[in-house]
Scaffold this motif. Sequence first.
Motif, PDB file in Angstrom:
ATOM      1  N   ARG A 682       0.846  -1.171   0.088  1.00 48.36           N
ATOM      2  CA  ARG A 682      -0.120  -0.005  -0.191  1.00 48.36           C
ATOM      3  C   ARG A 682       0.702   1.224  -0.027  1.00 48.36           C
ATOM      4  O   ARG A 682       0.762   2.349  -0.851  1.00 48.36           O
ATOM      5  CB  ARG A 682      -0.891   0.079   1.248  1.00 48.36           C
ATOM      6  CG  ARG A 682      -1.761   1.326   1.382  1.00 48.36           C
ATOM      7  CD  ARG A 682      -2.656   1.090   2.486  1.00 48.36           C
ATOM      8  NE  ARG A 682      -3.617   2.309   2.582  1.00 48.36           N
ATOM      9  CZ  ARG A 682      -3.230   3.482   2.968  1.00 48.36           C
ATOM     10  NH1 ARG A 682      -1.882   3.408   3.626  1.00 48.36           N
ATOM     11  NH2 ARG A 682      -4.023   4.415   3.271  1.00 48.36           N
ATOM     12  N   GLU A 700      -4.804  -0.847  -5.782  1.00 44.78           N
ATOM     13  CA  GLU A 700      -4.944  -0.937  -4.474  1.00 44.78           C
ATOM     14  C   GLU A 700      -6.391  -0.956  -3.921  1.00 44.78           C
ATOM     15  O   GLU A 700      -6.882  -1.644  -3.082  1.00 44.78           O
ATOM     16  CB  GLU A 700      -4.242   0.304  -3.498  1.00 44.78           C
ATOM     17  CG  GLU A 700      -4.354   0.062  -1.947  1.00 44.78           C
ATOM     18  CD  GLU A 700      -3.585  -1.100  -1.497  1.00 44.78           C
ATOM     19  OE1 GLU A 700      -2.629  -1.647  -2.266  1.00 44.78           O
ATOM     20  OE2 GLU A 700      -3.929  -1.467  -0.476  1.00 44.78           O
ATOM     21  N   VAL A 701      -7.127   0.019  -4.400  1.00 43.16           N
ATOM     22  CA  VAL A 701      -8.601   0.011  -3.998  1.00 43.16           C
ATOM     23  C   VAL A 701      -9.480  -1.331  -4.504  1.00 43.16           C
ATOM     24  O   VAL A 701     -10.067  -1.854  -3.742  1.00 43.16           O
ATOM     25  CB  VAL A 701      -9.398   0.998  -4.508  1.00 43.16           C
ATOM     26  CG1 VAL A 701     -10.975   1.187  -4.433  1.00 43.16           C
ATOM     27  CG2 VAL A 701      -8.802   2.631  -4.100  1.00 43.16           C
ATOM     28  N   GLN A 704      -8.406  -4.247  -2.103  1.00 40.13           N
ATOM     29  CA  GLN A 704      -9.057  -4.402  -0.822  1.00 40.13           C
ATOM     30  C   GLN A 704     -10.484  -4.648  -1.084  1.00 40.13           C
ATOM     31  O   GLN A 704     -10.834  -5.391  -0.234  1.00 40.13           O
ATOM     32  CB  GLN A 704      -8.861  -3.015  -0.438  1.00 40.13           C
ATOM     33  CG  GLN A 704      -7.482  -2.309   0.198  1.00 40.13           C
ATOM     34  CD  GLN A 704      -7.414  -0.872   0.691  1.00 40.13           C
ATOM     35  OE1 GLN A 704      -8.476  -0.669   1.384  1.00 40.13           O
ATOM     36  NE2 GLN A 704      -6.364  -0.194   0.752  1.00 40.13           N
ATOM     37  N   HIS A 761      -8.478   8.022  -0.349  1.00 41.75           N
ATOM     38  CA  HIS A 761      -8.477   7.935   0.783  1.00 41.75           C
ATOM     39  C   HIS A 761     -10.020   8.074   1.258  1.00 41.75           C
ATOM     40  O   HIS A 761     -10.434   7.471   2.436  1.00 41.75           O
ATOM     41  CB  HIS A 761      -7.743   9.310   1.454  1.00 41.75           C
ATOM     42  CG  HIS A 761      -6.387   9.166   1.453  1.00 41.75           C
ATOM     43  ND1 HIS A 761      -5.759   8.303   2.204  1.00 41.75           N
ATOM     44  CD2 HIS A 761      -5.626   9.766   0.641  1.00 41.75           C
ATOM     45  CE1 HIS A 761      -4.493   8.462   1.757  1.00 41.75           C
ATOM     46  NE2 HIS A 761      -4.246   9.355   0.732  1.00 41.75           N
ATOM     47  N   THR A 763     -12.440   6.649  -0.326  1.00 40.07           N
ATOM     48  CA  THR A 763     -12.779   5.465  -0.485  1.00 40.07           C
ATOM     49  C   THR A 763     -12.664   4.442   0.719  1.00 40.07           C
ATOM     50  O   THR A 763     -13.426   3.529   1.218  1.00 40.07           O
ATOM     51  CB  THR A 763     -12.416   4.689  -1.712  1.00 40.07           C
ATOM     52  OG1 THR A 763     -12.714   5.387  -2.902  1.00 40.07           O
ATOM     53  CG2 THR A 763     -12.755   3.343  -1.972  1.00 40.07           C
ATOM     54  N   GLU A 764     -11.256   4.603   1.039  1.00 41.09           N
ATOM     55  CA  GLU A 764     -10.780   3.713   2.304  1.00 41.09           C
ATOM     56  C   GLU A 764     -11.569   4.094   3.573  1.00 41.09           C
ATOM     57  O   GLU A 764     -12.112   3.090   4.124  1.00 41.09           O
ATOM     58  CB  GLU A 764      -9.315   4.222   2.551  1.00 41.09           C
ATOM     59  CG  GLU A 764      -8.453   3.173   1.741  1.00 41.09           C
ATOM     60  CD  GLU A 764      -6.870   3.127   2.340  1.00 41.09           C
ATOM     61  OE1 GLU A 764      -6.669   4.385   2.966  1.00 41.09           O
ATOM     62  OE2 GLU A 764      -6.166   2.221   1.913  1.00 41.09           O
ATOM     63  N   ARG A 765     -11.862   5.302   3.800  1.00 41.05           N
ATOM     64  CA  ARG A 765     -12.699   5.752   5.023  1.00 41.05           C
ATOM     65  C   ARG A 765     -14.155   4.989   4.759  1.00 41.05           C
ATOM     66  O   ARG A 765     -14.685   4.652   5.883  1.00 41.05           O
ATOM     67  CB  ARG A 765     -12.694   7.257   4.989  1.00 41.05           C
ATOM     68  CG  ARG A 765     -11.563   7.863   5.362  1.00 41.05           C
ATOM     69  CD  ARG A 765     -11.724   9.338   5.975  1.00 41.05           C
ATOM     70  NE  ARG A 765     -12.297  10.144   4.626  1.00 41.05           N
ATOM     71  CZ  ARG A 765     -10.959  11.084   3.955  1.00 41.05           C
ATOM     72  NH1 ARG A 765      -9.737  10.628   4.577  1.00 41.05           N
ATOM     73  NH2 ARG A 765     -11.231  11.487   3.315  1.00 41.05           N
ATOM     74  N   LEU A 767     -14.889   2.397   3.525  1.00 42.36           N
ATOM     75  CA  LEU A 767     -14.520   0.810   3.590  1.00 42.36           C
ATOM     76  C   LEU A 767     -14.766   0.522   5.042  1.00 42.36           C
ATOM     77  O   LEU A 767     -15.448  -0.369   5.621  1.00 42.36           O
ATOM     78  CB  LEU A 767     -13.507   0.343   2.873  1.00 42.36           C
ATOM     79  CG  LEU A 767     -13.504  -0.050   1.366  1.00 42.36           C
ATOM     80  CD1 LEU A 767     -12.137  -0.436   0.969  1.00 42.36           C
ATOM     81  CD2 LEU A 767     -14.641  -0.853   1.211  1.00 42.36           C
ATOM     82  N   HIS A 768     -13.853   1.450   5.744  1.00 44.21           N
ATOM     83  CA  HIS A 768     -13.769   1.260   7.229  1.00 44.21           C
ATOM     84  C   HIS A 768     -15.141   1.371   7.784  1.00 44.21           C
ATOM     85  O   HIS A 768     -15.445   0.677   8.811  1.00 44.21           O
ATOM     86  CB  HIS A 768     -12.864   2.344   7.789  1.00 44.21           C
ATOM     87  CG  HIS A 768     -11.380   1.694   7.594  1.00 44.21           C
ATOM     88  ND1 HIS A 768     -10.126   2.129   8.439  1.00 44.21           N
ATOM     89  CD2 HIS A 768     -11.065   1.032   6.563  1.00 44.21           C
ATOM     90  CE1 HIS A 768      -9.251   1.713   7.697  1.00 44.21           C
ATOM     91  NE2 HIS A 768      -9.467   1.002   6.782  1.00 44.21           N
ATOM     92  N   ARG A 776     -12.949  -6.874   8.017  1.00 47.41           N
ATOM     93  CA  ARG A 776     -11.727  -6.158   7.507  1.00 47.41           C
ATOM     94  C   ARG A 776     -10.489  -6.987   7.909  1.00 47.41           C
ATOM     95  O   ARG A 776      -9.479  -6.796   7.205  1.00 47.41           O
ATOM     96  CB  ARG A 776     -11.738  -4.847   8.213  1.00 47.41           C
ATOM     97  CG  ARG A 776     -12.805  -3.790   7.497  1.00 47.41           C
ATOM     98  CD  ARG A 776     -12.521  -2.459   7.870  1.00 47.41           C
ATOM     99  NE  ARG A 776     -12.087  -1.981   9.300  1.00 47.41           N
ATOM    100  CZ  ARG A 776     -12.946  -1.923  10.053  1.00 47.41           C
ATOM    101  NH1 ARG A 776     -14.378  -1.873   9.690  1.00 47.41           N
ATOM    102  NH2 ARG A 776     -12.621  -1.331  11.515  1.00 47.41           N
TER     103      ARG A 776
END
Length: 797
Positions: A682, A700-701, A704, A761, A763-765, A767-768, A776
Amino acid sequence: MVIRLGLLTALLAAALPIVRMTRLIRFDASTQWPFLVAGGFLLGMLLTWTIAAYRRSLLLILGINLVAVGLVLVTYLAPGTTWGVLPTAATIPVLSEELGFALELLRFGTAPVLPVSGLIGALGGLFWLFGAIAAWTLDRSRALLAIVGPSVLYLQLATIDRTPSGPRWIAAFLVMIALALLVTEIDERRRSTGRLHARSGALLRRTAMSRSLGYLAALVGVVTVVALTVATMVPASGLLDWRSRSGIGTGIYGGVSYNLFVSTIQTDLISLSEEPVFIARTSDPDGARRTFWRLITLERYDGTNWFPGVLGTGEPADVGRWERDDHTYQGNTQVIDQRIRILSLQQNYIPHVYSPIDIATDNRILAESYRIREDGAIKFDALTSEGLEYTVRSVVPDDPLTELASEDGEFSPMFQLAANDGQFAGTPSALREQRSRPQNISVYVDLPATLDERIVDKAVEVTELGVTDFERGLLLEAFYRSPREFLYSVDIEPGHSATDLAAWLFDPESANFRTGYCEQFATGMAVMARAIGIPARVVLGFTPGEVTDDGLITVRQKNAHAWVELWIDNHGWVQFDPTPRGDGVNPGTTSLLAFDPSDYALPAPDDPLAELPSGLPGVDDGLPNIPIPELLAAREAQLEGANAVTPGQVGVGPVRLPEWWWRIPASSVVLVLVPAVKWIRRRWRLRRLLNGDIEAAWNEVTDQLRDVGVWRIPEMVTPQEFAAASLPQMEALAAHYGEQLWSESGKVTATMIRESSEAFHETERTLHATVSWPRRVLGWWNPRSVVKRALRPFRRR
């Protein structure tokens, strides 16, 4: 860079099997054969690269290499028969003999084999071919093909090599594979493999990503751990049956072989077959009916099985005894010659009598490759087969009973009592110079710390009335040969035995309680002897066999046997046979006596506190008699002074980690490895995004998403379509990725990088916030995206 990495991969691929062969072929300062084999590989590469530089056909390259290999082999294998480098009529027979000898070693040899010229020449020719293939495939950017031949050979060698590989070997092999994948990937990227073209025909930016680092991390971690775990499921002794058929009938393609271990729990080892395994004649026909034939001694006991210990094996001495000096028998000896002809035995140790000092044979493999183990066992680089003949000269104890019955110039108490009763005749042997115990004696008294205390207690009970180690050995042998205590039976159903020695000895409800074959009795006596501090080992071989009137000895399958040898101070290794066979084919040491040792043990069994009887040293001189407790205490002190292990010391020793200890850190590595690789990946991809590679952020997206298993990425959709259908936060990243992907210029602006980074970023938030934490966590451990990027939905063919 591609050429350098490809060359490095090819050299590593060749080096691995060559280094592995040093464990299968003898290697020392005088036999520098690995350099000859490596030289063949390098010559093949150089010659092929030189010819390929002129763009000659593959057929011509192959023909020139074959001619060159042939000339080198002729010069190397038959140097005195050539005309320059060209073969003559005398070359063919020599070449045929050398290669035939090498073929025999390959078919029947047991590692490490002798580095004969035919074998090294054949290997050099094979690696010459490997080098030629490597040069030709690297020249055509096919790095994976360059390692196929050496990899297959390495796997074959690893299968032949019975020594555990260990993680370093597995890791080195996997690194070689990963390097080949890396070279292939870089070369594909350099040659624009898999790139898209615009309608104008312009070449667009690549979409393929290098997966080799993922392969390396996953393969080295997971495969190494799995391989080592599976390896622990195979017993160190090899096959589970001691006796196994190696073919149908007899002769070189069939016969009888024996695994070099014995076990308490084995109950299917007996054979009633009358098939002869070898015949022999000896120079001592009068003693032929008491001649046991040895293969090897077993020194290591792990609580269940006896194995050959780690003893040195090397070239025999030119003169003197072959057996280790401090292990040789010190009493009166005689020299016996044995002429042996193998019939159906297939073993890499040859049968012989006691301690060999010389061997003669017309068989070239045996004559050139035999080696001597420290116990005197004779090993060679092939298997015995029908028709093999040899003569062994051995040193054998000569009527040792009187010597062993003597102590300090007088008979020991047991034999003095028997002599007083007219049951033992002879004159005590004179005092002998004291001899120190062998330096490695601790190997022969070692017992597992988990040994059942009942075995120790029983050993002390059986032998407490013996004064010398020889007396104690006789009492142990008599205990096991007693029909009141044990039963030898051939009617035991295979696979239905007690699970360990203690159950077999003490649990009447256990399967085959105190009933079994030679393996059980030899194991029991040797363990009990060690429990009271007497060095002991198990011997594998054959009982005397059938002897005809003209002295011909026929040893059959039914004569396969295991017995015990005890170390008697100032004498040497003394044979005992505790197996209570009723057919009389295995005479024990007690059978040489005219009395039962338990009847003359000191003192009488019904009065354990009685005083010493008259007629013994120290009794008639007016000194007080010694009661048994003090006698035993004095004996324990003597054993302790001789660096022996007394009953009270059983189980005491250095703390040893359990065999499975390595699985704890290994499992931790597996749990940490995949998340660590993903974390590094990452950061690497984000750094590439800042340098203008939007594809890195998109990969990377999608990795994940794929790992958490929430969204399935269809094959035939655009990045924008996928983002709109799954996470709108990805739309900016998808748009810029598509723009970079299909733009003729492929130019990336600072605005595109900034917006792509923000979308990443965000998109990562998301996902979380939307994916549960257990999913996860499992996603971080999911190795799918590390091992292989299975989906490439945006590559145009």
